[in-house]
Design an enzyme around this catalytic site. Structure first.
Site, PDB file in Angstrom:
ATOM      1  N   GLY A  46       0.839  -1.195   0.000  1.00 29.35           N
ATOM      2  CA  GLY A  46       0.000   0.000   0.000  1.00 29.35           C
ATOM      3  C   GLY A  46       0.875   1.246   0.000  1.00 29.35           C
ATOM      4  N   GLN A  51       3.009   9.888   1.248  1.00 30.51           N
ATOM      5  CA  GLN A  51       4.317   9.221   1.299  1.00 30.51           C
ATOM      6  C   GLN A  51       5.224   9.577   0.126  1.00 30.51           C
ATOM      7  OE1 GLN A  51       2.364   5.220   2.137  1.00 30.51           O
ATOM      8  NE2 GLN A  51       4.262   5.046   3.291  1.00 30.51           N
ATOM      9  N   CYS A  91       5.867  -0.031   7.548  1.00 32.29           N
ATOM     10  CA  CYS A  91       5.487   1.095   6.704  1.00 32.29           C
ATOM     11  C   CYS A  91       6.694   1.482   5.857  1.00 32.29           C
ATOM     12  CB  CYS A  91       5.064   2.264   7.595  1.00 32.29           C
ATOM     13  SG  CYS A  91       4.573   3.720   6.666  1.00 32.29           S
ATOM     14  N   LEU A  92       6.456   1.738   4.582  1.00 30.00           N
ATOM     15  CA  LEU A  92       7.559   2.113   3.695  1.00 30.00           C
ATOM     16  C   LEU A  92       8.223   3.410   4.155  1.00 30.00           C
ATOM     17  CD1 LEU A  92       6.021   1.293   0.181  1.00 30.00           C
ATOM     18  CD2 LEU A  92       7.738  -0.032   1.436  1.00 30.00           C
ATOM     19  N   HIS A 133      -4.657   1.323   7.171  1.00 29.57           N
ATOM     20  CA  HIS A 133      -3.314   1.913   7.292  1.00 29.57           C
ATOM     21  C   HIS A 133      -3.152   3.082   6.303  1.00 29.57           C
ATOM     22  CE1 HIS A 133       1.245   1.254   7.840  1.00 29.57           C
ATOM     23  NE2 HIS A 133       1.175   2.109   6.839  1.00 29.57           N
ATOM     24  N   GLU A 134      -3.617   2.886   5.069  1.00 30.88           N
ATOM     25  CA  GLU A 134      -3.442   3.925   4.036  1.00 30.88           C
ATOM     26  C   GLU A 134      -4.357   5.130   4.275  1.00 30.88           C
ATOM     27  OE1 GLU A 134      -0.808   3.609   2.477  1.00 30.88           O
ATOM     28  OE2 GLU A 134      -0.570   1.492   2.919  1.00 30.88           O
ATOM     29  N   HIS A 137      -2.855   7.329   6.715  1.00 30.72           N
ATOM     30  CA  HIS A 137      -1.824   8.201   6.117  1.00 30.72           C
ATOM     31  C   HIS A 137      -2.440   9.488   5.576  1.00 30.72           C
ATOM     32  CE1 HIS A 137       2.081   6.284   6.183  1.00 30.72           C
ATOM     33  NE2 HIS A 137       1.630   5.138   5.705  1.00 30.72           N
TER      34      HIS A 137
HETATM   35 ZN    ZN Z   1       2.532   3.298   5.790  1.00 31.08          ZN
END
Ligand code: ZN
Length: 166
Positions: A46, A51, A91-92, A133-134, A137
């Site tokens: 995701g 991000q 998380c990236l 989660h997204e 963000h």
């Molecule tokens: Zn994340």
């Protein structure tokens, strides 16, 4: 489709609330494609626009093993949720850190695709967790914001240790 640089914690853009998408044009389509390429290259499931430094309410998810279950979520909103499950997440934007948080088990999300078409999606399991989660963000919330105070302290220590190693 170029990949975009991923913003890393504590980049302030990760704490900002993204704005509603109102223009459904080629620019939005190419942003979505670039985000997907970035997510696949980073081996994520995701990615939210924050991000990559874009404050627009768009997120890409793909929890399939073959990278062929991509869903573009524009202006997504959770309209129903039920149950609670522990979820070990990463998380990236916070590389190499994983911790368990609580998520709803099932959700219904309303969103638009990149052409502006509205759709509704019922999700459970990994997909439900990933979407939560997204959407977080897009609201400037990171999964570490869901940690208990103790785990939050441990995260800060981990972060300090990591900074001293660099
Ligand atoms: Zn994340």
């Amino acid at each position: 489709m170029p990949t975009l640089p991923i913003r890393i914690y504590p980049d302030p853009v990760l704490k900002q609330v993204a704005e509603k998408v109102t223009r459904f044009n080629d620019q939005l389509t190419s942003l979505a494609n670039d985000m997907a390429e970035t997510m696949y290259t980073a081996r994520g499931i995701g990615l939210a626009a924050n991000q990559v430094g874009v404050l627009q309410r768009i997120a890409i998810v793909d929890v399939g093993e073959e990278q062929n279950e991509r869903i573009d979520l524009v202006n997504p909103e959770i309209v129903w949720k039920e149950g609670a499950v522990p979820s070990e997440e990463g998380c990236l934007s916070i590389p190499d850190y994983r911790e368990t948080v609580r998520r709803n088990k099932e959700i219904v999300v309303q969103a638009q695709d990149t052409s502006g078409k509205e759709f509704e999606l019922k999700a459970e399991g990994l997909l439900a967790i990933c979407i939560q989660h997204e959407i977080d963000h897009l609201n400037g919330i990171l999964f570490i914001d869901h940690l208990s105070r103790l785990k939050r302290e441990l995260f800060k220590r981990w972060l300090k240790k990591r900074a001293s190693e660099d």
